[in-house]
Design a protein around this motif. Structure first.
Motif, mmCIF file in Angstrom:
data_model
loop_
_atom_site.group_PDB
_atom_site.id
_atom_site.type_symbol
_atom_site.label_atom_id
_atom_site.label_comp_id
_atom_site.label_asym_id
_atom_site.label_seq_id
_atom_site.Cartn_x
_atom_site.Cartn_y
_atom_site.Cartn_z
ATOM 1 N N SER A 114 0.868 -1.180 0.000
ATOM 2 C CA SER A 114 0.000 0.000 0.000
ATOM 3 C C SER A 114 0.903 1.227 0.000
ATOM 4 O O SER A 114 1.557 1.528 0.997
ATOM 5 C CB SER A 114 -0.901 0.012 1.238
ATOM 6 N N GLY A 115 0.958 1.922 -1.117
ATOM 7 C CA GLY A 115 1.869 3.055 -1.252
ATOM 8 C C GLY A 115 1.177 4.387 -1.073
ATOM 9 O O GLY A 115 0.006 4.545 -1.396
ATOM 10 N N ASP A 116 1.921 5.361 -0.578
ATOM 11 C CA ASP A 116 1.403 6.712 -0.409
ATOM 12 C C ASP A 116 1.606 7.581 -1.652
ATOM 13 O O ASP A 116 0.954 8.604 -1.802
ATOM 14 C CB ASP A 116 2.098 7.390 0.779
ATOM 15 N N VAL A 117 2.530 7.173 -2.524
ATOM 16 C CA VAL A 117 2.895 8.017 -3.673
ATOM 17 C C VAL A 117 2.574 7.284 -4.974
ATOM 18 O O VAL A 117 3.045 6.166 -5.189
ATOM 19 C CB VAL A 117 4.392 8.384 -3.638
ATOM 20 N N TYR A 118 1.798 7.915 -5.827
ATOM 21 C CA TYR A 118 1.461 7.318 -7.120
ATOM 22 C C TYR A 118 2.580 7.565 -8.135
ATOM 23 O O TYR A 118 2.990 6.653 -8.855
ATOM 24 C CB TYR A 118 0.148 7.890 -7.640
#
Length: 236
Positions: A157-161
């Motif tokens: 689950s990443g915070d940055v696209y």
């Protein structure tokens, strides 16, 4: 009864089991194509929510938006204010391995994350957000009965696209992480803290190894395998 983000009139307007697509139009698609007698209970900020029945059992579907802050808001309110007990994210992800193809389905047994979402719970140290075994088992059984192949394992689950380092994903791939999305960790943490069940089921919409991409319309309307698995798990 209503919250700042959900305008359901009372608890009974939202079922104990809910599907959570990020895209509110995917929520609308699920309601119109899979639920009987679906009624819209939420339109705040355009984040559509519907309740109907699936094979005679009440089921809801609610858009949750993009990213962990948005998922955190909707899942927290659904559990704490409306008594939702089973939350299944149905979303898209980017595959990290050639063995996981575009349009394949992945069950997120656990999530790695670069987010600091855990700070809200006052945990001193690393925390490993995991899915609820009950929902994992129901989803796998449903997939087997439907004849749908699924992968299962750790997801990111990443915070940055828009990561600026082009090879950033390779280190996660090396650790066996199957794919990347942006919401599951917050969902799993909220569910664990509030005593609910949660699972993330993702369809691969793009591929970091091969460079394949799907269209916005495909992501909204044709990723039905994960929807069928989620609905069967929701009523099992």
């Amino acid at each position: 009864m209503s919250t700042a983000h959900i305008n359901a009139a009372k608890k009974g307007d939202i079922a104990e089991s809910i599907l959570l697509p990020g895209d509110p139009l995917r929520a609308k698609f699920i309601a119109e194509n899979f639920l009987d007698n679906a009624k819209c209970y939420n339109e705040i900020r355009g984040m559509l929510g519907f309740t109907g029945t699936y094979k005679g059992v009440p089921v809801s579907v609610q858009g949750s938006g993009m990213g962990m802050p948005s998922m955190g808001i909707y899942s927290y309110e659904l559990i704490s204010e409306y008594g939702v007990k089973n939350l299944i994210r149905v979303g898209t992800a980017g595959a990290f391995h050639e063995s996981v193809k575009v349009k394949d389905v992945v069950l997120g047994l656990s999530t790695s994350t670069d987010s600091n979402y855990i700070h809200a719970f006052g945990v001193n140290g690393n925390y490993a957000p995991t899915a609820s075994w009950d929902l994992v088992l129901k989803a796998k059984n449903a997939a087997d009965k439907l004849g749908i192949k699924v992968h299962a394992g750790n997801i990111l689950s990443g915070d940055v696209y828009y990561e600026l380092e082009p090879d950033w994903w390779k280190k996660w791939s090396k650790m066996g992480t199957l794919c990347v999305e942006m919401e599951a960790a917050a969902l799993y943490m909220n569910a664990s803290y509030l005593g609910a069940n949660a699972l993330c089921i993702c369809t691969m919409s793009n591929h970091f190894v091969t460079g394949e991409e799907t269209t916005a319309q495909e992501r909204e309307q044709t990723f039905t395998d994960m929807m069928k698995i989620a609905l069967e798990a929701a009523i099992a």
